[in-house]
Design an enzyme around this catalytic site. Structure first.
Site, PDB file in Angstrom:
ATOM      1  NE  ARG A 127      -2.187   1.877   3.375  1.00 35.36           N
ATOM      2  CZ  ARG A 127      -2.428   1.845   4.693  1.00 35.36           C
ATOM      3  NH1 ARG A 127      -3.320   1.003   5.185  1.00 35.36           N
ATOM      4  NH2 ARG A 127      -1.770   2.646   5.504  1.00 35.36           N
ATOM      5  CG  HIS A 178      -7.320   2.988   5.422  1.00 35.05           C
ATOM      6  ND1 HIS A 178      -7.514   1.742   4.871  1.00 35.05           N
ATOM      7  CD2 HIS A 178      -8.534   3.425   5.812  1.00 35.05           C
ATOM      8  CE1 HIS A 178      -8.806   1.441   4.929  1.00 35.05           C
ATOM      9  NE2 HIS A 178      -9.445   2.440   5.485  1.00 35.05           N
ATOM     10  CE1 TYR A 222      -0.543   2.354   8.929  1.00 35.45           C
ATOM     11  CE2 TYR A 222      -1.669   4.153  10.050  1.00 35.45           C
ATOM     12  CZ  TYR A 222      -1.504   3.368   8.939  1.00 35.45           C
ATOM     13  OH  TYR A 222      -2.270   3.583   7.827  1.00 35.45           O
TER      14      TYR A 222
HETATM   15  C1  LIG Z   1     -16.799  -4.860   9.420  1.00 35.67           C
HETATM   16  C2  LIG Z   1     -16.009  -3.601   9.333  1.00 35.67           C
HETATM   17  N1  LIG Z   1     -15.221  -3.256  10.376  1.00 35.67           N
HETATM   18  C3  LIG Z   1     -14.487  -2.109  10.318  1.00 35.67           C
HETATM   19  C4  LIG Z   1     -14.538  -1.299   9.220  1.00 35.67           C
HETATM   20  C5  LIG Z   1     -13.697  -0.016   9.172  1.00 35.67           C
HETATM   21  N2  LIG Z   1     -12.616  -0.245   8.185  1.00 35.67           N
HETATM   22  C6  LIG Z   1     -12.732   0.218   6.931  1.00 35.67           C
HETATM   23  S1  LIG Z   1     -11.488  -0.311   5.965  1.00 35.67           S
HETATM   24  C7  LIG Z   1     -10.753  -1.154   7.212  1.00 35.67           C
HETATM   25  C8  LIG Z   1      -9.511  -1.942   6.935  1.00 35.67           C
HETATM   26  C9  LIG Z   1      -9.755  -2.997   5.929  1.00 35.67           C
HETATM   27  O1  LIG Z   1      -8.530  -3.578   5.573  1.00 35.67           O
HETATM   28  P1  LIG Z   1      -8.386  -4.604   4.390  1.00 35.67           P
HETATM   29  O2  LIG Z   1      -9.557  -5.519   4.335  1.00 35.67           O
HETATM   30  O3  LIG Z   1      -7.062  -5.240   4.543  1.00 35.67           O
HETATM   31  O4  LIG Z   1      -8.440  -3.725   3.080  1.00 35.67           O
HETATM   32  P2  LIG Z   1      -7.533  -2.475   2.686  1.00 35.67           P
HETATM   33  O5  LIG Z   1      -8.257  -1.241   3.168  1.00 35.67           O
HETATM   34  O6  LIG Z   1      -6.195  -2.635   3.325  1.00 35.67           O
HETATM   35  O7  LIG Z   1      -7.449  -2.508   1.204  1.00 35.67           O
HETATM   36  C10 LIG Z   1     -11.472  -1.004   8.385  1.00 35.67           C
HETATM   37  C11 LIG Z   1     -11.084  -1.567   9.685  1.00 35.67           C
HETATM   38  C12 LIG Z   1     -15.393  -1.695   8.169  1.00 35.67           C
HETATM   39  N3  LIG Z   1     -15.541  -0.963   7.049  1.00 35.67           N
HETATM   40  N4  LIG Z   1     -16.099  -2.847   8.245  1.00 35.67           N
END
Ligand SMILES: Cc1ncc(C[n+]2csc(CCOP(=O)(O)OP(=O)(O)O)c2C)c(N)n1
Lengths: 328, 327
Positions: free
Chosen positions: B246, B250, B259
């Site tokens: 990445r 985020h 972090y």
């Molecule tokens: C069930 C749920 N919990 C928390 C969130 C808040 N949230 C949004 S994105 C994220 C991280 C997701 O990480 P990942 O699945 O690895 O995808 P990335 O964003 O790294 O592409 C979180 C915790 C959410 N959208 N849905």
């Protein structure tokens, strides 16, 4: 017309709709070979095959999630959640996904699914086979919430739910499954429209509003107090969402007294919404406070029989509330 | 000139993939500018994910479905989402084809014409749905395949397990692609999974599992094409774990320096799939650096024009707040 049980009404609706439209399919735990733990789907797998009557893994979020996906791709799923007590793992799919797909996509997608679940107690089911969950879903815009109380309605409402273009939560009180009998139209197009209440008993002294098993308890209570000259009108809502506001307000205009009866916990139960409606839109008709008879605010019905009875809003408790209301 | 057969990628295909990656990057970069200018409120960046994302869409046929990770702009672009369409979503305009301005751009990819299924932002909820779409595809015998993408964080959710398990039980025509950037916001993979190889979980379900370097576009293309072929042939689902970096925070609401070390952030930039792929194309003599530069300029101009145009489009009407709740 043949006299049938409520569960037979459910089964007939599924059978007729599956015969009418090959896109209709049933999925859930034990719905196939066994025909469901309450036999709602008995015989359907033999008739329509295992791909349209599917025994799923034990995974409620999956059941509803797969149903949603199949609906997006042209099928019309009827998902069975074995007991409403076990629907909570699917809450996210129902609330975050099904309820919002049309809205979220600005009308470019829809989600025509039905989620059926037996709910309610009085069957020695204990804490995890007795819950009422309708209020959780009635809170959610984008869902329709339907609860039949007669065999004819079970059939007609379920057929209407299957033909509805939006997600419908269909809760069946398990105590009514075999206890409640009644005539069921054979007509393949017997549909009961969603969003319309039924007046089960005419009366002028007070309006009693209920759904599911509570409709029957209210009717028994009404018989008790009739001997004392109290004529209760009993309204069976049938749909909590959309709510038949006119039926409620028309009746209260006539009787000036309202009693709402539900088996769910008192606090935040759907009856609170009905009370708010009457208070805001029917205030001028009222001669007495709006009363509620409901389950106590404990997690669910105990297994112990005297405690289960104490939880249940039964005819005696309802009759007492009717007397209190009529005395104003 | 190296033999194209080695990667199975023709020059024409390679240049098309490259163009989609550049288009995705250009939209991404433009969104960051818009946020800095205070014109757009939010950006969720796909930087670092472009290679796996565009190939995930490129290997599909017209009748196939995409069920997309919210970060999946590259997949949507390769499927046919235009710069103007995307910018309508960025500015939450009435004509936004994804949600009519109702949701964060990418928060719900939903595009019937492009067969992009509606997804919600609750992580992983769309995975059982992908299995359901595939179940219906099988029942309809329409020969279509479902491509479902998500992040590494999603693999911790029950819906990941429930969806993959169902797809495996029925050997459904679906390809699950985990875009493993090793972070879920700030939570690193070590705190997400006991076994850092996510693809190994496939064995537990009884489906094929593949690890691919997500910055290596020809490798992504090869593995995804094979997975789609298996799905279409009735040989069941595949879990593809694409390992990527990445590059940005985020979202624009996040500051990754809290972090991640500076060295790691710089390391991530060295794994930019756009640059990696351009080196690969240049090695073959298919795209000179100056030509690549030209493609970037062109698509940057297109993204900027699309943003300016979209910003001028009408907002949704207030009275439509309650529209499309029911049929
Ligand atoms: C069930 C749920 N919990 C928390 C969130 C808040 N949230 C949004 S994105 C994220 C991280 C997701 O990480 P990942 O699945 O690895 O995808 P990335 O964003 O790294 O592409 C979180 C915790 C959410 N959208 N849905």
């Amino acid at each position: 017309m043949a006299v049938k049980t409520l569960i037979e009404g459910v089964r007939e609706a599924l059978d007729e709709e599956m015969a009418r439209d090959e896109r209709v399919w049933v999925l859930g735990e034990d719905v196939g070979r066994k025909g469901g733990v309450f036999l709602a789907t008995e015989g359907l797998q033999e008739k329509y095959g295992p791909s349209r009557v599917l025994d799923t893994p034990l995974a409620e979020s999956c059941i509803v999630g797969v149903a949603i996906g199949s609906a997006l791709n042209g099928m019309i799923p009827v998902a069975e959640i074995q007991f409403a007590d076990f629907i909570h793992p699917a809450f996210d799919q129902i609330v975050s996904e099904a309820a919002r797909i049309r809205y979220r996509s600005n009308g470019s997608f829809s989600c025509p699914i039905v989620v059926r679940a037996p709910f309610g107690g009085g069957v020695h089911g204990g804490l995890y086979h007795s819950q009422s969950v309708e209020a959780f879903y009635a809170h959610v815009p984008g869902l329709k919430v339907v609860i039949p109380s007669t065999p004819a309605d079970a059939k007609g409402l379920l057929k209407a739910a299957i033909r509805d273009p939006d997600p419908v939560m269909f809760f069946e009180h398990k105590k009514t499954y075999r206890l409640v009998r009644g005539e069921v139209p054979e007509d393949g197009d017997h549909l009961v429209p969603l969003g319309r209440a039924a007046i089960r008993r005419q009366g002028t002294s007070l309006t009693c509003i209920a759904w599911g098993l509570m409709t029957h308890h209210c009717l028994e209570a009404a018989d008790q107090v009739a001997a004392e000259g109290i004529e209760a009108e009993v309204i069976d809502l049938r749909s909590l969402r959309p709510l038949d506001r006119d039926a409620i307000l028309d009746s209260v205009r006539k009787t000036a007294r309202a009693l709402i009866v539900y088996e769910d916990n008192l606090t935040g139960g759907f009856g609170a919404e009905v009370a708010a409606l009457i208070a805001s839109d029917g205030f001028e008709y009222l001669d007495a406070p709006i009363l509620r008879v409901a389950g106590p605010d404990v997690p669910a019905m105990p297994f112990n029989k005297p405690q289960e009875d104490a939880f249940m809003p039964g005819p005696d408790k309802i009759a007492a509330a009717m007397r209190k209301l009529a005395a104003y | 000139m190296a033999a194209p057969a080695e990667a199975g990628l023709s020059r024409e295909e390679g240049l098309r993939l490259h163009r989609w990656m550049c288009a995705t990057k250009a939209l991404d970069d433009r969104m960051h500018i818009l946020v800095r200018q205070g014109r757009a409120p939010f950006v969720g960046s796909a930087r670092g994910h472009e290679g796996i994302q565009v190939t995930a869409a490129a290997v599909l046929e017209e009748q196939d479905w995409l069920v997309l990770h919210y970060r999946g702009l590259g997949s949507a672009v390769a499927r046919g989402l235009t710069a103007r369409e995307w910018m309508l979503a960025v500015f939450a305009r009435a004509a936004d084809p994804l949600s009519g301005g109702r949701n964060i751009p990418g928060g719900c990819f939903a595009h019937p014409r492009l067969r992009i299924a509606p997804t919600c932002q609750v992580v992983a909820t769309w995975i059982p749905k992908a299995a359901g779409i595939a179940y219906a595809a099988r029942w309809r015998r329409d020969g279509s395949v479902v491509m479902c993408t998500f992040g590494d964080g999603a693999t911790s959710k029950g819906d990941f397990h429930e969806g993959l398990n169902f797809a495996a039980v029925h050997r459904l025509p679906v390809v699950f692609v985990c875009e493993n950037n090793r972070y879920a916001i700030s939570v690193p993979l070590e705190l997400q999974a006991g076994n850092p190889c996510l693809a190994e979980r496939a064995a537990g379900y009884g489906m094929a599992g593949v690890v691919v370097d997500g910055t290596d576009v020809p490798a992504c293309h090869r593995e995804l094409r094979a997975a789609v072929a298996r799905a279409r042939a009735g040989d069941g689902p595949t879990l593809v774990e694409a390992r990527i970096w990445r590059i940005n925070s985020h979202t624009s609401e996040d500051d990754q320096s809290r972090y991640r070390s500076q060295e790691e952030i710089e390391e991530a930039r060295r794994h930019d799939p756009v640059a990696c792929f351009e080196r690969w194309l240049a090695d073959r003599g298919w795209l000179e650096p100056a030509e690549a530069e030209q493609v970037h300029r062109e698509l940057e101009a297109e993204a900027a024009e699309a943003a300016d145009w979209a910003e001028r489009q009408p907002e949704p009407r207030l009275q439509d707040l309650e529209a499309h709740l029911f049929a």
